[in-house]
Design an enzyme around this catalytic site. Structure first.
Site, short mmCIF file in Angstrom:
data_model
loop_
_atom_site.label_atom_id
_atom_site.label_comp_id
_atom_site.label_asym_id
_atom_site.label_seq_id
_atom_site.Cartn_x
_atom_site.Cartn_y
_atom_site.Cartn_z
N GLY A 142 0.80 -1.21 0.00
CA GLY A 142 0.00 0.00 0.00
C GLY A 142 0.84 1.26 0.00
N SER A 144 2.74 4.17 1.18
CA SER A 144 3.29 4.45 2.51
C SER A 144 4.75 4.90 2.41
CB SER A 144 3.20 3.19 3.39
OG SER A 144 3.68 2.05 2.68
N LYS A 197 4.61 -1.53 -9.30
CA LYS A 197 4.39 -0.07 -9.33
C LYS A 197 5.70 0.69 -9.40
CE LYS A 197 5.58 0.53 -4.83
NZ LYS A 197 6.45 1.54 -4.20
#
Length: 338
Positions: A142, A144, A197
């Protein structure tokens, strides 16, 4: 109360330790592979090498050590936070003698292993099974940035495990007023989102470095999530996981945030700097996308998955095309349905 060892003292490991230290019910230990870094943190009360400016308050119960045996004998929960290319070596050569059936492991590393294309939980499982251990294992994903977690900025992330009880335990361990954890059982999807990503973030940075504008950035992000999803699904992940925090959420952050090392690599490539010079300027910190690109393309080829953005990132990283040539190639590909 949980006894937790954070194994890895880079920016992300240190940020996790600082976050957990704010919750006084935990006994916490931060392990560093470098005795020098461990001593520096103890001496100065902050990680001046990897997370400067975020002090470890004396009142918070963080013990810093370079002794892996002591760390693992202390721990019930192991949080694994080291560069992807160090994971196998760390578990095989450093941690293995001290791992026991009572340990539970959370992997917070995002990447793929160079030679095998394995996700980090698969690398850890491979080492464990060779030693006859089948431990509860979870992964963290996620959006962060370490600096923002260390600062206590509101953050939402995902923890995934096939062991629902362990995922629920971690949700309770981590969650407070500044960090919210969602649980998931799609370990593959969460890990693939976190690994892939970084590649797209390099492409997004290239667009910025070339000065191509916001339209181009939006195109890279949108088509990037499409190819991330294709590969994740081909590996057994779920499409909806890539639309959540561990996929789209992490992608948007890493492609647009100025704290992203992978985006920074792309920006500097777009400006014409050489890769070796850029990496040297990171001060020992790792841009995982640089290593992950080749592994992701190898995995994609083995599964028959097309990844045009990742392929062009690879050509730029290898010096086989200029950033502008790579973008021109992407824009001149044959038309297709979305």
């Amino acid at each position: 109360m949980s006894r937790i060892a954070v194994m890895g003292s880079g920016a992300w490991g240190t940020a996790i330790a600082l976050h957990l230290a704010r919750q006084s019910e935990h006994e916490l230990l931060l392990w560093s592979h470098s005795a020098r870094v461990a001593e520096s943190i103890r001496a100065f009360g902050e990680n001046r090498d990897f997370l400067p400016g975020y002090p470890v308050p004396p009142a918070l119960a963080v013990t810093v050590t370079a002794d892996a045996e002591a760390a693992l004998e202390f721990a019930e929960i192991i949080i694994s936070v080291m560069p992807s290319h160090h994971v196998r070596h760390s578990y095989e050569q450093i941690f293995a003698p001290y791992l026991t059936p009572s340990h539970r492991i959370l992997s917070a590393t995002k990447g793929l292993e160079d030679a095998t294309y394995l996700r980090m939980s698969q690398v850890i499982s491979d080492v464990l099974l060779r030693r006859g251990l089948d431990l509860p294992l979870a992964v963290l994903g996620g959006p962060s940035f370490a600096q923002e977690v260390a600062a206590g900025s509101p953050t939402a992330v995902t923890v995934a495990s096939k062991d629902a009880a362990f995922a629920g335990e971690l949700q309770q361990v981590f969650s407070n007023g500044t960090l919210r954890l969602y649980t998931n059982d799609d370990v593959c999807g969460v890990e693939m989102g976190g690994a892939l990503k970084n590649i797209i973030a390099i492409a997004s940075g290239v667009v910025t470095g070339l000065g191509l504008g916001h339209n181009s950035t939006a195109a890279i992000i949108t088509r990037g999530i499409a190819e991330m999803t294709r590969l994740a699904v081909a590996c057994g992940g779920r499409r909806e996981t890539l639309a959540g925090l561990a996929g789209l959420g992490d992608l948007v952050l890493t492609c647009t945030g100025s704290l992203s090392r992978n985006r920074t690599v792309g920006v500097e490539l777009g400006k014409g700097r050489g890769l070796d010079d850029i990496l040297a300027g990171l001060g020992g910190k790792v841009a995982e996308g640089v290593r992950t690109t080749a592994a992701a393309l190898g995995l994609a080829a083995s599964l028959g998955v097309e990844m045009p953005i990742a392929q062009q990132v690879h050509t730029v990283l290898q010096g086989q095309a200029s950033p502008l040539q790579a973008m021109q190639y992407l824009m001149s590909r044959p038309g297709r349905d979305e």
